[in-house]
Enzyme design. Structure first.
Site, PDB file in Angstrom:
ATOM      1  N   CYS A  10     -12.345   5.325  -0.009  1.00  0.00           N
ATOM      2  CA  CYS A  10     -10.895   5.563   0.015  1.00  0.00           C
ATOM      3  C   CYS A  10     -10.572   6.316   1.303  1.00  0.00           C
ATOM      4  O   CYS A  10     -11.356   6.275   2.261  1.00  0.00           O
ATOM      5  CB  CYS A  10     -10.435   6.290  -1.253  1.00  0.00           C
ATOM      6  SG  CYS A  10     -11.125   7.942  -1.462  1.00  0.00           S
ATOM      7  N   ASN A  13     -11.848  10.628   0.338  1.00  0.00           N
ATOM      8  CA  ASN A  13     -13.083  10.813  -0.436  1.00  0.00           C
ATOM      9  C   ASN A  13     -13.014  12.068  -1.316  1.00  0.00           C
ATOM     10  O   ASN A  13     -14.028  12.728  -1.580  1.00  0.00           O
ATOM     11  CB  ASN A  13     -14.320  10.851   0.478  1.00  0.00           C
ATOM     12  CG  ASN A  13     -15.662  10.750  -0.246  1.00  0.00           C
ATOM     13  OD1 ASN A  13     -16.671  11.226   0.268  1.00  0.00           O
ATOM     14  ND2 ASN A  13     -15.708  10.156  -1.405  1.00  0.00           N
ATOM     15  N   CYS A  15     -10.300  11.994  -4.037  1.00  0.00           N
ATOM     16  CA  CYS A  15      -9.576  11.611  -5.264  1.00  0.00           C
ATOM     17  C   CYS A  15     -10.128  10.313  -5.856  1.00  0.00           C
ATOM     18  O   CYS A  15     -10.845  10.326  -6.853  1.00  0.00           O
ATOM     19  CB  CYS A  15      -8.077  11.449  -4.989  1.00  0.00           C
ATOM     20  SG  CYS A  15      -7.276  12.958  -4.429  1.00  0.00           S
ATOM     21  N   ARG A  16      -9.789   9.162  -5.246  1.00  0.00           N
ATOM     22  CA  ARG A  16     -10.110   7.881  -5.871  1.00  0.00           C
ATOM     23  C   ARG A  16     -11.590   7.527  -5.828  1.00  0.00           C
ATOM     24  O   ARG A  16     -12.172   7.119  -6.846  1.00  0.00           O
ATOM     25  CB  ARG A  16      -9.285   6.753  -5.213  1.00  0.00           C
ATOM     26  CG  ARG A  16      -7.816   6.843  -5.536  1.00  0.00           C
ATOM     27  CD  ARG A  16      -6.996   5.961  -4.628  1.00  0.00           C
ATOM     28  NE  ARG A  16      -7.023   6.454  -3.255  1.00  0.00           N
ATOM     29  CZ  ARG A  16      -6.475   5.850  -2.210  1.00  0.00           C
ATOM     30  NH1 ARG A  16      -5.884   4.685  -2.398  1.00  0.00           N
ATOM     31  NH2 ARG A  16      -6.520   6.388  -1.013  1.00  0.00           N
ATOM     32  N   SER A  17     -12.217   7.626  -4.649  1.00  0.00           N
ATOM     33  CA  SER A  17     -13.606   7.149  -4.576  1.00  0.00           C
ATOM     34  C   SER A  17     -14.594   8.023  -5.354  1.00  0.00           C
ATOM     35  O   SER A  17     -15.529   7.465  -5.954  1.00  0.00           O
ATOM     36  CB  SER A  17     -14.054   6.894  -3.133  1.00  0.00           C
ATOM     37  OG  SER A  17     -13.995   8.049  -2.352  1.00  0.00           O
ATOM     38  N   ASP A 125      -2.840   5.638  -4.463  1.00  0.00           N
ATOM     39  CA  ASP A 125      -3.283   6.967  -4.031  1.00  0.00           C
ATOM     40  C   ASP A 125      -2.578   8.036  -4.872  1.00  0.00           C
ATOM     41  O   ASP A 125      -1.354   8.148  -4.819  1.00  0.00           O
ATOM     42  CB  ASP A 125      -2.921   7.122  -2.550  1.00  0.00           C
ATOM     43  CG  ASP A 125      -3.402   8.432  -1.972  1.00  0.00           C
ATOM     44  OD1 ASP A 125      -3.895   9.280  -2.735  1.00  0.00           O
ATOM     45  OD2 ASP A 125      -3.273   8.602  -0.751  1.00  0.00           O
TER      46      ASP A 125
END
Ligand code: 4NP
Length: 156
Positions: A10, A13, A15-17, A125
């Protein structure tokens, strides 16, 4: 086939990944699939930082601990080390493809390409939103992880 190795990418690195990493570890463990898992960002702002506290809380609610993770930036070696580099959104997929060396081993895709009916979609996001956004992120990345585990199992 060699042991699959998946890198989620993402922007930050944080939040999402890292949540995708936790979701895949959990899905792979319950399916008995052996896979190496890591995550990275295309940006450098948060290198060395732990995941966002909201992401840590979300993961903890789902029984996963991610507080030990530290953000890093994707590097050229990742294209040889991983079999799959899965971006969370279009913008990061474009960046990944720009960085891709000609002799790369890794297949580069969107994570939601592994979810039937959601091919080509992005994981939004959640960074600038509230906690609800992190629940939506978890739902998306765990759907992606489940689809990916099915694909990896079928390829064995
Ligand atoms: P991520 O979220 O890409 O899911 O880790 C973000 C984290 C930080 C920023 C943007 C997105 N930022 O602009 O600092």
């Amino acid at each position: 086939m060699n042991r699959p190795a998946v890198l989620f990418v993402c922007l930050g690195n944080i939040c999402r990944s890292p949540l995708a990493e936790a979701a895949l570890r959990k899905a792979a463990q319950s399916a008995g699939v052996d896979v190496e898992v890591d995550s990275a960002g295309t940006g450098q702002w948060h290198v060395g930082d732990p995941p966002d506290p909201r992401a840590q809380a979300m993961a903890r609610d789902m029984g996963c601990e991610i507080g030990h993770l530290r953000a890093r930036q994707i590097c050229s070696d990742d294209f040889h080390r991983f079999t799959h580099i899965l971006a969370l959104d279009d913008s990061n997929l474009r960046t990944v493809e720009q960085l891709r060396p000609t002799d790369a081993r890794a297949e580069t895709r969107l994570l939601l390409d592994f979810v039937h009916g959601r091919e080509g979609q992005e994981v939004a996001d959640p960074y600038y939103g509230n906690a609800d956004g992190f629940a939506a992120t978890w739902a998306d990345v765990s759907a992606g992880a489940d689809g990916l585990v099915r694909a990896l199992s079928a390829a064995r």
